[in-house]
Design a protein around this motif. Structure first.
Motif, PDB file in Angstrom:
ATOM      1  N   LYS A 105       0.833  -1.209   0.000  1.00 27.90           N
ATOM      2  CA  LYS A 105       0.000   0.000   0.000  1.00 27.90           C
ATOM      3  C   LYS A 105       0.862   1.251   0.000  1.00 27.90           C
ATOM      4  O   LYS A 105       0.598   2.211  -0.743  1.00 27.90           O
ATOM      5  CB  LYS A 105      -0.912  -0.015   1.229  1.00 27.90           C
ATOM      6  N   GLU A 106       1.929   1.244   0.807  1.00 26.46           N
ATOM      7  CA  GLU A 106       2.817   2.398   0.860  1.00 26.46           C
ATOM      8  C   GLU A 106       3.498   2.647  -0.482  1.00 26.46           C
ATOM      9  O   GLU A 106       3.769   3.787  -0.859  1.00 26.46           O
ATOM     10  CB  GLU A 106       3.890   2.178   1.937  1.00 26.46           C
ATOM     11  N   LYS A 107       3.737   1.563  -1.233  1.00 19.15           N
ATOM     12  CA  LYS A 107       4.407   1.697  -2.525  1.00 19.15           C
ATOM     13  C   LYS A 107       3.432   1.970  -3.655  1.00 19.15           C
ATOM     14  O   LYS A 107       3.843   2.130  -4.813  1.00 19.15           O
ATOM     15  CB  LYS A 107       5.210   0.423  -2.824  1.00 19.15           C
ATOM     16  N   GLY A 108       2.119   1.998  -3.347  1.00 20.33           N
ATOM     17  CA  GLY A 108       1.128   2.333  -4.371  1.00 20.33           C
ATOM     18  C   GLY A 108       0.544   1.165  -5.112  1.00 20.33           C
ATOM     19  O   GLY A 108      -0.233   1.356  -6.056  1.00 20.33           O
ATOM     20  N   SER A 109       0.886  -0.062  -4.741  1.00 21.68           N
ATOM     21  CA  SER A 109       0.339  -1.265  -5.402  1.00 21.68           C
ATOM     22  C   SER A 109      -0.955  -1.668  -4.694  1.00 21.68           C
ATOM     23  O   SER A 109      -1.012  -2.666  -3.964  1.00 21.68           O
ATOM     24  CB  SER A 109       1.361  -2.405  -5.360  1.00 21.68           C
ATOM     25  N   GLU A 110      -2.018  -0.888  -4.920  1.00 22.30           N
ATOM     26  CA  GLU A 110      -3.231  -1.047  -4.121  1.00 22.30           C
ATOM     27  C   GLU A 110      -3.968  -2.351  -4.402  1.00 22.30           C
ATOM     28  O   GLU A 110      -4.491  -2.986  -3.480  1.00 22.30           O
ATOM     29  CB  GLU A 110      -4.149   0.152  -4.354  1.00 22.30           C
ATOM     30  N   ASN A 111      -4.046  -2.761  -5.646  1.00 21.87           N
ATOM     31  CA  ASN A 111      -4.778  -3.987  -5.977  1.00 21.87           C
ATOM     32  C   ASN A 111      -4.145  -5.213  -5.336  1.00 21.87           C
ATOM     33  O   ASN A 111      -4.822  -6.057  -4.750  1.00 21.87           O
ATOM     34  CB  ASN A 111      -4.857  -4.164  -7.500  1.00 21.87           C
ATOM     35  N   VAL A 112      -2.824  -5.323  -5.445  1.00 24.21           N
ATOM     36  CA  VAL A 112      -2.116  -6.457  -4.827  1.00 24.21           C
ATOM     37  C   VAL A 112      -2.213  -6.358  -3.311  1.00 24.21           C
ATOM     38  O   VAL A 112      -2.377  -7.377  -2.628  1.00 24.21           O
ATOM     39  CB  VAL A 112      -0.645  -6.487  -5.276  1.00 24.21           C
ATOM     40  N   ALA A 113      -2.138  -5.138  -2.787  1.00 22.36           N
ATOM     41  CA  ALA A 113      -2.241  -4.946  -1.334  1.00 22.36           C
ATOM     42  C   ALA A 113      -3.586  -5.458  -0.825  1.00 22.36           C
ATOM     43  O   ALA A 113      -3.659  -6.116   0.219  1.00 22.36           O
ATOM     44  CB  ALA A 113      -2.061  -3.472  -0.979  1.00 22.36           C
ATOM     45  N   ARG A 114      -4.660  -5.154  -1.557  1.00 18.34           N
ATOM     46  CA  ARG A 114      -5.984  -5.652  -1.148  1.00 18.34           C
ATOM     47  C   ARG A 114      -6.011  -7.178  -1.103  1.00 18.34           C
ATOM     48  O   ARG A 114      -6.525  -7.779  -0.155  1.00 18.34           O
ATOM     49  CB  ARG A 114      -7.070  -5.136  -2.114  1.00 18.34           C
ATOM     50  N   THR A 115      -5.458  -7.796  -2.143  1.00 19.09           N
ATOM     51  CA  THR A 115      -5.443  -9.260  -2.209  1.00 19.09           C
ATOM     52  C   THR A 115      -4.685  -9.860  -1.028  1.00 19.09           C
ATOM     53  O   THR A 115      -5.135 -10.820  -0.392  1.00 19.09           O
ATOM     54  CB  THR A 115      -4.795  -9.718  -3.532  1.00 19.09           C
ATOM     55  N   VAL A 116      -3.538  -9.280  -0.726  1.00 18.80           N
ATOM     56  CA  VAL A 116      -2.695  -9.803   0.362  1.00 18.80           C
ATOM     57  C   VAL A 116      -3.367  -9.594   1.709  1.00 18.80           C
ATOM     58  O   VAL A 116      -3.348 -10.497   2.577  1.00 18.80           O
ATOM     59  CB  VAL A 116      -1.311  -9.121   0.314  1.00 18.80           C
ATOM     60  N   LEU A 117      -3.980  -8.436   1.919  1.00 19.72           N
ATOM     61  CA  LEU A 117      -4.658  -8.175   3.192  1.00 19.72           C
ATOM     62  C   LEU A 117      -5.858  -9.098   3.386  1.00 19.72           C
ATOM     63  O   LEU A 117      -6.109  -9.566   4.508  1.00 19.72           O
ATOM     64  CB  LEU A 117      -5.087  -6.709   3.263  1.00 19.72           C
ATOM     65  N   VAL A 118      -6.605  -9.363   2.320  1.00 24.62           N
ATOM     66  CA  VAL A 118      -7.717 -10.315   2.418  1.00 24.62           C
ATOM     67  C   VAL A 118      -7.196 -11.700   2.791  1.00 24.62           C
ATOM     68  O   VAL A 118      -7.779 -12.398   3.631  1.00 24.62           O
ATOM     69  CB  VAL A 118      -8.504 -10.364   1.086  1.00 24.62           C
ATOM     70  N   GLU A 119      -6.076 -12.079   2.202  1.00 21.94           N
ATOM     71  CA  GLU A 119      -5.449 -13.369   2.520  1.00 21.94           C
ATOM     72  C   GLU A 119      -5.064 -13.429   3.997  1.00 21.94           C
ATOM     73  O   GLU A 119      -5.279 -14.455   4.678  1.00 21.94           O
ATOM     74  CB  GLU A 119      -4.210 -13.535   1.632  1.00 21.94           C
ATOM     75  N   SER A 120      -4.508 -12.337   4.494  1.00 24.34           N
ATOM     76  CA  SER A 120      -4.134 -12.273   5.906  1.00 24.34           C
ATOM     77  C   SER A 120      -5.355 -12.398   6.805  1.00 24.34           C
ATOM     78  O   SER A 120      -5.352 -13.163   7.791  1.00 24.34           O
ATOM     79  CB  SER A 120      -3.404 -10.955   6.182  1.00 24.34           C
ATOM     80  N   LEU A 121      -6.414 -11.674   6.483  1.00 26.95           N
ATOM     81  CA  LEU A 121      -7.603 -11.646   7.334  1.00 26.95           C
ATOM     82  C   LEU A 121      -8.388 -12.949   7.271  1.00 26.95           C
ATOM     83  O   LEU A 121      -9.020 -13.336   8.257  1.00 26.95           O
ATOM     84  CB  LEU A 121      -8.486 -10.464   6.936  1.00 26.95           C
ATOM     85  N   ASN A 122      -8.361 -13.620   6.147  1.00 28.51           N
ATOM     86  CA  ASN A 122      -9.026 -14.921   6.084  1.00 28.51           C
ATOM     87  C   ASN A 122      -8.287 -15.957   6.924  1.00 28.51           C
ATOM     88  O   ASN A 122      -8.887 -16.934   7.387  1.00 28.51           O
ATOM     89  CB  ASN A 122      -9.116 -15.394   4.627  1.00 28.51           C
ATOM     90  N   SER A 123      -6.981 -15.740   7.135  1.00 22.11           N
ATOM     91  CA  SER A 123      -6.208 -16.642   8.001  1.00 22.11           C
ATOM     92  C   SER A 123      -6.312 -16.261   9.466  1.00 22.11           C
ATOM     93  O   SER A 123      -6.301 -17.125  10.346  1.00 22.11           O
ATOM     94  CB  SER A 123      -4.726 -16.617   7.593  1.00 22.11           C
ATOM     95  N   TYR A 124      -6.394 -14.941   9.718  1.00 26.68           N
ATOM     96  CA  TYR A 124      -6.430 -14.460  11.100  1.00 26.68           C
ATOM     97  C   TYR A 124      -7.299 -13.201  11.147  1.00 26.68           C
ATOM     98  O   TYR A 124      -6.834 -12.095  10.865  1.00 26.68           O
ATOM     99  CB  TYR A 124      -5.006 -14.140  11.582  1.00 26.68           C
ATOM    100  N   PRO A 125      -8.584 -13.345  11.491  1.00 27.86           N
ATOM    101  CA  PRO A 125      -9.525 -12.226  11.348  1.00 27.86           C
ATOM    102  C   PRO A 125      -9.547 -11.221  12.496  1.00 27.86           C
ATOM    103  O   PRO A 125     -10.310 -10.258  12.434  1.00 27.86           O
ATOM    104  CB  PRO A 125     -10.882 -12.938  11.246  1.00 27.86           C
ATOM    105  N   TRP A 126      -8.733 -11.381  13.548  1.00 29.20           N
ATOM    106  CA  TRP A 126      -8.860 -10.504  14.722  1.00 29.20           C
ATOM    107  C   TRP A 126      -7.907  -9.319  14.715  1.00 29.20           C
ATOM    108  O   TRP A 126      -7.861  -8.564  15.679  1.00 29.20           O
ATOM    109  CB  TRP A 126      -8.657 -11.325  15.999  1.00 29.20           C
ATOM    110  N   ASN A 127      -7.128  -9.170  13.659  1.00 28.44           N
ATOM    111  CA  ASN A 127      -6.162  -8.067  13.586  1.00 28.44           C
ATOM    112  C   ASN A 127      -6.861  -6.829  13.030  1.00 28.44           C
ATOM    113  O   ASN A 127      -6.973  -6.648  11.811  1.00 28.44           O
ATOM    114  CB  ASN A 127      -4.984  -8.479  12.696  1.00 28.44           C
ATOM    115  N   TRP A 128      -7.332  -5.953  13.908  1.00 29.76           N
ATOM    116  CA  TRP A 128      -8.065  -4.773  13.461  1.00 29.76           C
ATOM    117  C   TRP A 128      -7.188  -3.835  12.636  1.00 29.76           C
ATOM    118  O   TRP A 128      -7.683  -3.103  11.781  1.00 29.76           O
ATOM    119  CB  TRP A 128      -8.652  -4.033  14.657  1.00 29.76           C
ATOM    120  N   ASN A 129      -5.871  -3.850  12.866  1.00 30.04           N
ATOM    121  CA  ASN A 129      -4.981  -3.037  12.039  1.00 30.04           C
ATOM    122  C   ASN A 129      -5.103  -3.426  10.572  1.00 30.04           C
ATOM    123  O   ASN A 129      -5.125  -2.563   9.686  1.00 30.04           O
ATOM    124  CB  ASN A 129      -3.528  -3.222  12.491  1.00 30.04           C
TER     125      ASN A 129
END
Length: 577
Positions: A187-211
């Motif tokens: 996200k900081e580097k501007g790759s928003e589409n890939v960032a969304r995919t990676v964050l969804v992957e993270s949250l599907n594995s561990y959904p309690w990280n509000w950050n």
């Protein structure tokens, strides 16, 4: 296990795991929701009971008795993921690194973990490097441009972190926290589409990280983007959607989600504050004030979100309440951006605009991306007639959040003050697109159309009509509609709007020049229409006022009586034998 016990158990584990990885903001959020779950009545004691269900006006207002007490029952949720802990592999080094991290010695923490390969250690090492880069970036901003200036400084650790985390992801040796950090870097580097995919992957594995949810929300600026996310069905998703709906201005949907969540998290201060935010966006200031008053009773040292409460007190001109709030946050934590904004609002209400700007600048020294401070400082510069400084402040706010309608509106005001209505109109249009239910924005745009340079009165009428339909609290739209219709030679439409404006003033028990104007026009209009009985009613009401309008009313009444007596004599002559 019932749904509340399940949520409680999950959150307790999550708090420990998040704290262990130095994600303290996410841990705090989880702890607040944990204590927001209704406790077993058998365990209630006077010391741990914060609310009583029958006494809360807020819960009565939001119809809690109509909301299912366990809203997540009957819904298929993903099973709780089990985190792989590697304390046995590198536990001692991890403890040392965590101690350095907590002391903000980020590079020392990363150095200690340089040879550790466990997922937890790899995450903390990379996270420490990321924060070390952020710390250096902030130092460069202060050294090169000053705390309020723009800077080209970047986090120099992003390139190496992206390379390492990308390799770990390809190899399948990265955990959900590493994925969260990878998404943050992308996200900081501007790759928003890939960032969304990676964050969804993270949250599907561990959904309690509000950050992680918060970072994902910042990447979802439209409902289409939100709907495209392939998220597992977990109760944390409801918190995310409620917050995301609010950011994309779906306030009613956001309120519905939070009301739903209150069935389980009925004691959550966070949810109460979010409901207040939604109500604030809907301009329901009385309800917002009530919610924040209760929040302060339950959490007297709370500073978070209190700047919004100060905005409500400022709008309602509650100087004593705002003074008390400013003193309270000053004594609690005066070096928080929220505290500085509250104190700035207090001085603004007192008319001390230079001092107000000083506190908004202090807020920006503490957090240069604090949106409210930029916008409020722009408002102060408008009051001080320093339009170039106001324009700069509003543009800074738009750079931070292009969806902030207040900054666009402020730019419109600034350019209107500079006599540039075409520019002002452009910015007002942006603001009404973002906040179409705010009557003030429509009224400002109508004023632009009325300027001598434009004089597009039909468009002004359309704007005033929209304002009248958006609960025009200032009661400007109806009066202006009547005047414009009269100016365009439409006496019938003018009478219609004058009558509506008069009815509203009567309902609100308001008097003043607008009422006199409406009564005078209606009296004259009905006289010309030879509807003498109605004209007499308005003339009679004008007799209660002192001034030239009283004499005008007397003159109208005499004229009508002369006319009526003339009609009567003509009728007698016509029918006499």
């Amino acid at each position: 296990m019932n749904s509340k016990e399940s949520c409680r158990s999950e959150l307790r584990i999550a708090i420990r795991q998040l704290s262990d990885r130095c994600l303290y903001t996410a841990s705090k959020w989880a702890a607040e929701q944990l204590t927001g779950i209704e406790q077993d009545p058998a365990n209630f004691t006077p010391s741990n009971t914060r609310f009583q269900w029958g006494s809360s006006s807020i819960r009565r207002r939001f119809r809690m008795n109509e909301i299912t007490s366990t809203p997540i029952a009957g819904v298929s949720y993903v099973s709780t993921p089990v985190m792989e802990e590697d304390d046995a592999v590198d536990g001692d080094f991890y403890l040392l690194a965590k101690s350095y991290f907590d002391c903000r010695e980020y590079r020392r923490a990363a150095h200690v973990l340089r040879d550790q390969t466990g997922k937890k250690s790899v995450f903390l090492r990379c996270y420490a490097l990321y924060l070390a880069g952020e710390k250096r970036k902030e130092e460069e901003v202060i050294e090169l441009e000053g705390p309020l200036g723009k800077s080209d400084s970047v986090n120099r650790e992003l390139v190496s972190l992206e390379r390492e985390l990308s390799t770990l992801r390809k190899n399948g040796s990265i955990g959900p926290f590493g994925l969260y950090l990878y998404g943050l870097v992308l996200k900081e580097k501007g790759s928003e589409n890939v960032a969304r995919t990676v964050l969804v992957e993270s949250l599907n594995s561990y959904p309690w990280n509000w950050n992680a949810w918060s970072e994902l929300q910042s990447l979802c600026t439209t409902i289409d983007t939100l709907n495209s996310l392939d998220l597992n069905n977990h109760w944390m998703k409801d918190f995310f959607l409620a917050s995301a709906y609010q950011e994309i201005r779906m306030h009613s949907e956001s309120l519905a989600k939070y009301e739903y969540l209150q069935g389980t998290f009925g004691y959550s201060n966070y949810i109460q504050a979010q409901i207040a935010k939604a109500q604030y966006s809907l301009r329901e200031f009385q309800q917002v004030e009530t919610i924040f008053e209760e929040l302060l009773r339950n959490d007297p040292y709370r500073v978070e979100d209190m700047d919004m409460y100060s905005n409500v007190l400022y709008a309602n001109e509650c100087s004593s309440a705002l003074s008390y709030l400013a003193h309270r946050v000053f004594m609690t934590d005066k070096y928080r951006p929220e505290s500085c904004c509250i104190i700035g609002n207090y001085y603004s209400l007192k008319g001390q605009h230079e001092k107000s700007v000083m506190y908004f600048r202090r807020a920006l020294k503490l957090n240069k991306n604090y949106l409210s401070a930029w916008t409020l400082m722009g408002h102060e510069y408008i009051e001080m007639k320093n339009t170039p400084a106001a324009v700069d402040a509003y543009r800074q706010a738009i750079d931070i959040n292009p969806c902030d309608y207040r900054a666009w509106y402020g730019l419109g005001q600034a350019y209107e003050m500079m006599g540039m209505p075409f520019y002002a109109l452009h910015y007002f249009r942006k603001s009404v697109f973002l906040q179409p239910n705010d009557s003030r924005l429509w009224i400002s745009m109508a004023h632009c159309y009325e300027t001598d340079q434009l004089r597009i009165l039909e468009e002004a009428i359309k704007c005033y009509r929209r304002a009248a339909n958006c609960n025009d609290r200032e009661a400007i739209a109806l009066h202006q509609l009547a005047k414009l219709q009269y100016e365009l030679g439409r006496p019938e439409e003018a009478a219609f709007y004058y009558k509506k404006d008069l009815e509203r003033m009567e309902a609100e028990e308001r008097e003043g020049p607008n009422m006199v104007e409406a009564l005078l026009y209606l009296a004259t209009y009905y006289k010309t229409q030879k509807r003498f009985e109605e004209a007499e009613v308005y003339c009679t009401r004008l007799l209660d006022f002192t001034g030239p309008e009283k004499e005008t009313a007397k003159s109208l009444l005499r004229g009508m009586r002369t006319t009526q007596s003339g009609f009567s004599s003509m009728n007698v002559e016509h029918f006499s034998p």
